[in-house]
Design a protein around this motif. Structure first.
Motif, PDB file in Angstrom:
ATOM      1  N   GLY A 239      -7.155 -84.032  -5.134  1.00 31.20           N
ATOM      2  CA  GLY A 239      -7.039 -83.354  -3.852  1.00 31.20           C
ATOM      3  C   GLY A 239      -8.211 -83.621  -2.931  1.00 31.20           C
ATOM      4  N   ILE A 240      -8.901 -84.746  -3.136  1.00 33.92           N
ATOM      5  CA  ILE A 240     -10.068 -85.112  -2.331  1.00 33.92           C
ATOM      6  C   ILE A 240      -9.616 -85.987  -1.168  1.00 33.92           C
ATOM      7  CG2 ILE A 240     -12.299 -86.283  -2.343  1.00 33.92           C
ATOM      8  CD1 ILE A 240     -12.225 -83.763  -4.097  1.00 33.92           C
ATOM      9  N   LEU A 241     -10.055 -85.627   0.048  1.00 34.12           N
ATOM     10  CA  LEU A 241      -9.641 -86.352   1.252  1.00 34.12           C
ATOM     11  C   LEU A 241     -10.810 -86.757   2.143  1.00 34.12           C
ATOM     12  CD1 LEU A 241      -6.441 -84.361   2.340  1.00 34.12           C
ATOM     13  CD2 LEU A 241      -6.510 -86.655   1.350  1.00 34.12           C
ATOM     14  N   THR A 242     -12.040 -86.485   1.727  1.00 28.72           N
ATOM     15  CA  THR A 242     -13.186 -86.824   2.567  1.00 28.72           C
ATOM     16  C   THR A 242     -14.295 -87.433   1.712  1.00 28.72           C
ATOM     17  OG1 THR A 242     -14.295 -84.688   2.290  1.00 28.72           O
ATOM     18  CG2 THR A 242     -12.709 -84.883   4.118  1.00 28.72           C
ATOM     19  N   ALA A 243     -15.111 -88.249   2.356  1.00 29.85           N
ATOM     20  CA  ALA A 243     -16.285 -88.794   1.683  1.00 29.85           C
ATOM     21  C   ALA A 243     -17.233 -87.684   1.267  1.00 29.85           C
ATOM     22  CB  ALA A 243     -16.995 -89.788   2.606  1.00 29.85           C
ATOM     23  N   GLU A 244     -17.350 -86.645   2.091  1.00 30.29           N
ATOM     24  CA  GLU A 244     -18.249 -85.541   1.761  1.00 30.29           C
ATOM     25  C   GLU A 244     -17.877 -84.906   0.427  1.00 30.29           C
ATOM     26  OE1 GLU A 244     -17.531 -85.104   6.315  1.00 30.29           O
ATOM     27  OE2 GLU A 244     -16.632 -86.131   4.593  1.00 30.29           O
ATOM     28  N   ASP A 245     -16.592 -84.631   0.245  1.00 33.09           N
ATOM     29  CA  ASP A 245     -16.167 -84.006  -1.005  1.00 33.09           C
ATOM     30  C   ASP A 245     -16.223 -84.984  -2.174  1.00 33.09           C
ATOM     31  OD1 ASP A 245     -15.861 -81.467  -0.040  1.00 33.09           O
ATOM     32  OD2 ASP A 245     -13.691 -81.598   0.235  1.00 33.09           O
ATOM     33  N   ALA A 246     -16.020 -86.254  -1.912  1.00 28.65           N
ATOM     34  CA  ALA A 246     -16.148 -87.234  -2.984  1.00 28.65           C
ATOM     35  C   ALA A 246     -17.574 -87.248  -3.524  1.00 28.65           C
ATOM     36  CB  ALA A 246     -15.758 -88.624  -2.481  1.00 28.65           C
ATOM     37  N   ARG A 247     -18.553 -87.216  -2.630  1.00 30.10           N
ATOM     38  CA  ARG A 247     -19.944 -87.195  -3.081  1.00 30.10           C
ATOM     39  C   ARG A 247     -20.259 -85.915  -3.846  1.00 30.10           C
ATOM     40  NH1 ARG A 247     -20.693 -90.309   1.816  1.00 30.10           N
ATOM     41  NH2 ARG A 247     -20.763 -88.411   3.087  1.00 30.10           N
ATOM     42  N   LEU A 248     -19.726 -84.786  -3.400  1.00 26.79           N
ATOM     43  CA  LEU A 248     -19.924 -83.528  -4.121  1.00 26.79           C
ATOM     44  C   LEU A 248     -19.261 -83.571  -5.488  1.00 26.79           C
ATOM     45  CD1 LEU A 248     -19.449 -80.980  -1.212  1.00 26.79           C
ATOM     46  CD2 LEU A 248     -21.504 -81.207  -2.636  1.00 26.79           C
ATOM     47  N   ALA A 249     -18.091 -84.175  -5.559  1.00 27.86           N
ATOM     48  CA  ALA A 249     -17.402 -84.291  -6.844  1.00 27.86           C
ATOM     49  C   ALA A 249     -18.252 -85.065  -7.843  1.00 27.86           C
ATOM     50  CB  ALA A 249     -16.046 -84.963  -6.649  1.00 27.86           C
ATOM     51  N   VAL A 250     -18.829 -86.174  -7.406  1.00 28.67           N
ATOM     52  CA  VAL A 250     -19.686 -86.970  -8.277  1.00 28.67           C
ATOM     53  C   VAL A 250     -20.914 -86.170  -8.687  1.00 28.67           C
ATOM     54  CG1 VAL A 250     -21.156 -89.010  -8.369  1.00 28.67           C
ATOM     55  CG2 VAL A 250     -18.870 -89.167  -7.360  1.00 28.67           C
ATOM     56  N   ARG A 251     -21.503 -85.478  -7.729  1.00 26.64           N
ATOM     57  CA  ARG A 251     -22.708 -84.691  -8.016  1.00 26.64           C
ATOM     58  C   ARG A 251     -22.446 -83.600  -9.039  1.00 26.64           C
ATOM     59  NH1 ARG A 251     -24.976 -81.958  -2.831  1.00 26.64           N
ATOM     60  NH2 ARG A 251     -24.799 -84.148  -2.171  1.00 26.64           N
ATOM     61  N   HIS A 252     -21.238 -83.071  -9.048  1.00 26.44           N
ATOM     62  CA  HIS A 252     -20.902 -81.978  -9.962  1.00 26.44           C
ATOM     63  C   HIS A 252     -20.169 -82.454 -11.212  1.00 26.44           C
ATOM     64  CE1 HIS A 252     -21.929 -79.624  -6.362  1.00 26.44           C
ATOM     65  NE2 HIS A 252     -22.203 -78.651  -7.213  1.00 26.44           N
ATOM     66  N   GLY A 253     -20.233 -83.737 -11.486  1.00 22.92           N
ATOM     67  CA  GLY A 253     -19.816 -84.226 -12.793  1.00 22.92           C
ATOM     68  C   GLY A 253     -18.408 -84.723 -12.929  1.00 22.92           C
ATOM     69  N   ALA A 254     -17.697 -84.961 -11.831  1.00 22.10           N
ATOM     70  CA  ALA A 254     -16.341 -85.511 -11.946  1.00 22.10           C
ATOM     71  C   ALA A 254     -16.406 -86.929 -12.496  1.00 22.10           C
ATOM     72  CB  ALA A 254     -15.640 -85.515 -10.593  1.00 22.10           C
ATOM     73  N   ASP A 255     -15.513 -87.225 -13.429  1.00 19.81           N
ATOM     74  CA  ASP A 255     -15.430 -88.563 -14.002  1.00 19.81           C
ATOM     75  C   ASP A 255     -14.504 -89.471 -13.212  1.00 19.81           C
ATOM     76  OD1 ASP A 255     -17.064 -88.204 -16.500  1.00 19.81           O
ATOM     77  OD2 ASP A 255     -15.581 -86.629 -16.815  1.00 19.81           O
ATOM     78  N   ALA A 256     -13.635 -88.898 -12.396  1.00 21.48           N
ATOM     79  CA  ALA A 256     -12.733 -89.662 -11.533  1.00 21.48           C
ATOM     80  C   ALA A 256     -12.240 -88.730 -10.436  1.00 21.48           C
ATOM     81  CB  ALA A 256     -11.554 -90.237 -12.324  1.00 21.48           C
ATOM     82  N   ILE A 257     -11.675 -89.330  -9.400  1.00 23.56           N
ATOM     83  CA  ILE A 257     -11.219 -88.609  -8.209  1.00 23.56           C
ATOM     84  C   ILE A 257      -9.811 -89.066  -7.878  1.00 23.56           C
ATOM     85  CG2 ILE A 257     -11.544 -88.428  -5.694  1.00 23.56           C
ATOM     86  CD1 ILE A 257     -14.580 -88.750  -6.256  1.00 23.56           C
ATOM     87  N   VAL A 258      -8.963 -88.126  -7.454  1.00 26.68           N
ATOM     88  CA  VAL A 258      -7.641 -88.487  -6.950  1.00 26.68           C
ATOM     89  C   VAL A 258      -7.594 -88.198  -5.457  1.00 26.68           C
ATOM     90  CG1 VAL A 258      -5.150 -88.232  -7.183  1.00 26.68           C
ATOM     91  CG2 VAL A 258      -6.632 -87.821  -9.164  1.00 26.68           C
TER      92      VAL A 258
END
Length: 370
Positions: A239-258
């Motif tokens: 449910g990621i649609l922005t670069a901002e949230d993608a960077r936050l996802a990585v920072r908080h330990g996500a192993d992959a993004i959809v």
């Protein structure tokens, strides 16, 4: 095109037409509908109409390889089955049939939290990798118990859907007074937690009421630490649609993004998934990026893969296949679309998925433009 059990050749559009003839109208609206004016549903499809491909020639395409590896598992196809709820609404075997069909096609199947067959039954039927999808409930004990069961059954990752703090206003469901009826239920969740999903009321959606009661709208990025502590499985955020949230996802330990706008079923007017795929992929810090939203044929998948997706998830189309032909229909839909992808790769002069990059795609400013 792929042979179905009826002996006829079907495209994805054919499966959709057959499914519409077989599925109850209110269930069809639940599957096909989106939020409010359904502008984002339309935008997902229109984005692919703006894709123009830049084929290369004399590239040696006598063999085309559509296989892909993700978290140590190799799949025959980069097309997977996105998490959707209540497959028994369209087929008596439900997710068991979906699992058999995905396995026959060598595809990933992400099992929805609100599956209408047990995690154990689905795992027993599957010959390919399964992941488990979660929403964030107020009842964290329910989430933790599902994760433990999924681990015991050999599921390979957990996909947390993060774009539903409340359910989108889906007018088709509200006008139909939609509720989950008959003997269909989310059998992996305590019946008390799911009770309101079955309570029909004129002019309103039981699923909206259920979401308001049971989903935790107060969740923040900091809460992901709790989820990471519950499981050893890779964590995928959907449910990621922005670069901002993608960077936050990585920072908080996500192993992959959809990259996903929930098929246009949440915020109406949200950007088309395809239009932000490259932006999110650039911000993902090397983490795998998956994609869903509007893919209806193999050439659509090619565009998404070229723009940065490792894997493309299909939501509505596998349900069309399931409704039209059970496990055979799911397998047929996935095989047809994979065959279309392989054909497009050959004609584009890119015989492997590793050959796909952004040089393949040019986005027109208008649908049908040059």
């Amino acid at each position: 095109m792929t042979q179905t059990r009826t002996g006829q050749s079907f495209t994805g559009t054919d499966y959709q037409r057959l499914a519409r003839e077989l599925v109850d109208p209110d269930v069809w609206d639940f599957i096909e509908g989106g939020a409010e004016a359904e502008r984002t549903v339309a935008a997902n499809l229109a984005a692919f109409d703006r894709v123009r491909l830049r084929p290369r020639v004399l590239a040696g395409v006598s063999e085309v390889d559509t296989s892909v590896e993700l978290f140590g598992t190799r799949y025959a196809t980069p097309l997977g089955v996105a998490p959707t709820a209540y497959h028994r609404l369209v087929d008596a075997e439900g997710e068991v049939a979906t699992a058999r069909g995905a396995g026959a096609a060598g595809a990933l199947f992400v099992v929805g939290m609100f599956a209408s067959r047990t995690l154990e039954e689905i795992a027993e039927a599957s010959s390919s990798e399964l992941w488990i999808q979660l929403y964030w409930l107020r009842r964290r004990d329910v989430m933790a118990a599902l994760l433990r069961r999924a681990e015991r059954c050999g599921y390979g990752a957990v996909m947390l859907t993060v774009d539903v703090p409340r359910m989108g206003r889906r007018w088709r469901d509200m006008r139909n007074g939609f509720a989950i009826g008959g003997d269909v239920a989310a059998v992996n969740i305590d019946a008390g937690v799911m009770a309101s999903a079955h309570e029909r009321a004129a002019g309103g959606s039981a699923l909206v009421r259920h979401t308001a009661q049971q989903f935790d709208a107060g969740v923040t990025w900091d809460d992901l630490a709790w989820l990471r502590a519950q499981t050893r499985l890779p964590l995928v955020l959907k449910g990621i649609l922005t670069a901002e949230d993608a960077r936050l996802a990585v920072r908080h330990g996500a192993d992959a993004i959809v990259v996903s706008n929930h098929g246009g079923r949440q915020l109406d007017g949200a950007v088309a998934s395809l239009d932000v795929l490259a932006e999110v992929a650039d911000a993902a810090g090397g983490r795998p990026v998956l994609f869903d939203g509007g893919v209806r044929r193999g050439v659509d998948a090619l565009a998404a893969l070229a723009l940065g997706a490792r894997m493309v998830l299909l939501g509505r189309p596998p349900l069309w296949g399931l409704a039209a032909g059970g496990a055979d229909g799911v397998a047929g839909l996935l095989r047809t679309t994979t065959e279309e992808l392989a054909h497009a790769m050959a004609l584009a002069g890119r015989p492997t998925l590793g050959d796909l990059d952004r040089s393949v795609v040019r986005m027109s400013t208008i649908a049908g433009g040059a």
